[in-house]
Design an enzyme around this catalytic site. Sequence first.
Site, PDB file in Angstrom:
ATOM      1  N   CYS A   1       0.811  -1.225   0.000  1.00  0.00           N
ATOM      2  CA  CYS A   1       0.000   0.000   0.000  1.00  0.00           C
ATOM      3  C   CYS A   1       0.837   1.264   0.000  1.00  0.00           C
ATOM      4  O   CYS A   1       0.305   2.361  -0.042  1.00  0.00           O
ATOM      5  CB  CYS A   1      -0.952  -0.035   1.176  1.00  0.00           C
ATOM      6  SG  CYS A   1      -1.948  -1.536   1.143  1.00  0.00           S
TER       7      CYS A   1
ATOM      8  N   PHE B   1       1.970  -3.221   3.890  1.00  0.00           N
ATOM      9  CA  PHE B   1       2.287  -4.544   4.424  1.00  0.00           C
ATOM     10  C   PHE B   1       3.731  -4.860   4.043  1.00  0.00           C
ATOM     11  O   PHE B   1       4.135  -4.664   2.898  1.00  0.00           O
ATOM     12  CB  PHE B   1       1.388  -5.620   3.806  1.00  0.00           C
ATOM     13  CG  PHE B   1      -0.015  -5.669   4.356  1.00  0.00           C
ATOM     14  CD1 PHE B   1      -0.394  -4.937   5.469  1.00  0.00           C
ATOM     15  CD2 PHE B   1      -0.963  -6.493   3.763  1.00  0.00           C
ATOM     16  CE1 PHE B   1      -1.687  -5.011   5.972  1.00  0.00           C
ATOM     17  CE2 PHE B   1      -2.259  -6.568   4.258  1.00  0.00           C
ATOM     18  CZ  PHE B   1      -2.624  -5.824   5.356  1.00  0.00           C
TER      19      PHE B   1
ATOM     20  N   HIS C   1      -9.698   2.452   0.527  1.00  0.00           N
ATOM     21  CA  HIS C   1      -8.244   2.271   0.464  1.00  0.00           C
ATOM     22  C   HIS C   1      -7.872   1.667  -0.894  1.00  0.00           C
ATOM     23  O   HIS C   1      -8.226   0.534  -1.200  1.00  0.00           O
ATOM     24  CB  HIS C   1      -7.804   1.352   1.609  1.00  0.00           C
ATOM     25  CG  HIS C   1      -6.321   1.194   1.729  1.00  0.00           C
ATOM     26  ND1 HIS C   1      -5.422   1.888   0.943  1.00  0.00           N
ATOM     27  CD2 HIS C   1      -5.574   0.426   2.567  1.00  0.00           C
ATOM     28  CE1 HIS C   1      -4.199   1.545   1.283  1.00  0.00           C
ATOM     29  NE2 HIS C   1      -4.254   0.663   2.270  1.00  0.00           N
TER      30      HIS C   1
ATOM     31  N   GLU D   1       0.111   5.811  13.592  1.00  0.00           N
ATOM     32  CA  GLU D   1       0.557   6.909  12.734  1.00  0.00           C
ATOM     33  C   GLU D   1       0.511   8.250  13.496  1.00  0.00           C
ATOM     34  O   GLU D   1       1.434   9.064  13.398  1.00  0.00           O
ATOM     35  CB  GLU D   1      -0.327   6.981  11.481  1.00  0.00           C
ATOM     36  CG  GLU D   1       0.049   8.101  10.534  1.00  0.00           C
ATOM     37  CD  GLU D   1      -0.865   8.151   9.304  1.00  0.00           C
ATOM     38  OE1 GLU D   1      -1.910   7.458   9.304  1.00  0.00           O
ATOM     39  OE2 GLU D   1      -0.532   8.883   8.360  1.00  0.00           O
TER      40      GLU D   1
END
Lengths: 422, 80
Positions: free
Chosen positions: A171, A410, A348, A322
């Site tokens: 991603c 990932f 996403h 985050e």
Amino acid sequence: MTSDNRTVVVTGIGAFTPLGADAASTWEGLVAGRSGVSLIEDEWAADLPVRIAARTAVDPGEVLPRPLARKLDRSAQFALIAAREAWADAGFTTPATEEGSPIAPERLGAVVASGIGGVTTLLDQYDVLKEKGVRRVSPHTVPMLMPNSPAANVGLEVGARAGVHTPVSACASGAEAIGYAIEMIRTGRADVVVAGGTEAAIHPLPIVAFANMMAMSKNNEHPQAASRPYDKARDGFVLGEGAGVVVLESAEHAAARGARVYCEAVGQGLSSDAHHIAQPEPSGSGVARAIAQLLEATDVDPAEIVHVNAHATSTPQGDTAEIKALRRVLGDHLDHIAVSATKSMTGHLLGGAGGIETVATVLALHHRTAPPTINVDDLDPEVDADIVVGEPRALPAEGRLTALNNSFGFGGHNVVLAFRTV
Amino acid sequence: MATQEEILEGLAEIVNEIAGIPTEDVQLDKSFTDDLDVDSLSMVEVVVAAEERFDVKIPDDEVKNLKTVGDAVNYIVTNS
């Protein structure tokens, strides 16, 4: 020409997303707080644990002629449409290989990434093999499924001969592509690079695979409320599809041809977690190192950062890790930074996320407006940051503004991109 | 068995579907590669579609000899 620290600017943008078929309509959807998520009505989805996704607002088959579309995986179709828009938006009217082009093909690159590549082509052709036999498998299968296909097709379209690249980091792929492109120009390998991310993975196998990792929201009853970064009730990401592409250019080259400049692409910060193949490092230390590296490698002034387009996918762990990372590195500066999670609206897009979120970040600076985060009904108290909830927010009308775009993948990949008004 | 006209018509429809060339432009003297935008990969698609439509086998070794639409029509007439 070969200076190793050239200034890079954004001169074109293009997007093909769940909110619109171009950058302008995507931006309108973002500031309006519109969700692109809906129930998957196809028969194949009927028995899946997850039956929601954010499809592109327009089918690419309505945009591309059929003989071209049938030779391209859906991910390459998205990338090509967004790249054409960005190329034209930057003021280019012909491929670089044509006489009179303001950019020589040897000075033009293309860097376009996806997280999974032509996965629907691979799976569909396996169905053809089983159901119709050897002879019917398309001879276009390999050039369609290879992960570098979107980059290669964009490179063919614009006539790029300085290098065509596809960094793959799940991603984070789209953001890594744009970071790579910035470096190509900064270090003098190219004067113009078309860069971005794309993804087309709305198919039962990827959906079930992600769902079995417990990574996706199963809120099938309320599709538009399913992607809810920073909300206490968030339960995973919603899969989206589409592409975002920018044209990056050396400031010198842009000035010489009188190009309109959206903003500066200042640079990138990169790190890796070495923690777990799929889970984020919960304290956010890897992300923090990426932000710190950005601040070290560039002249970004933390006091000038006014906006972060966060990675924030709506997973319980990732969203807070985050924020912890941002707080750790930016300290009190974070109090004056408008943090937006546009995945609340687009879903996403995996490797496409860095592409469309870069377009969103560039437009946030251009319009001096931070897009909202929708579905935050009950803000998680662990989210210690100024989230732009519900409505867009005006950014300072005067002065130089810097914005960050975060993407993680990932495998433990962390990419932070910085953009700045000029 | 299909006539030469029927085969030409069928091939024109196949080339139109695969390469987007108007059917009236698909004539016997036209080269697949040079005139009809059919590259080597798309030629495989044309061959497979023609095999099904005209119930004929076109071996891989034979495909390189089918330079023009006329070559393909002749092959199909002779071998179907």
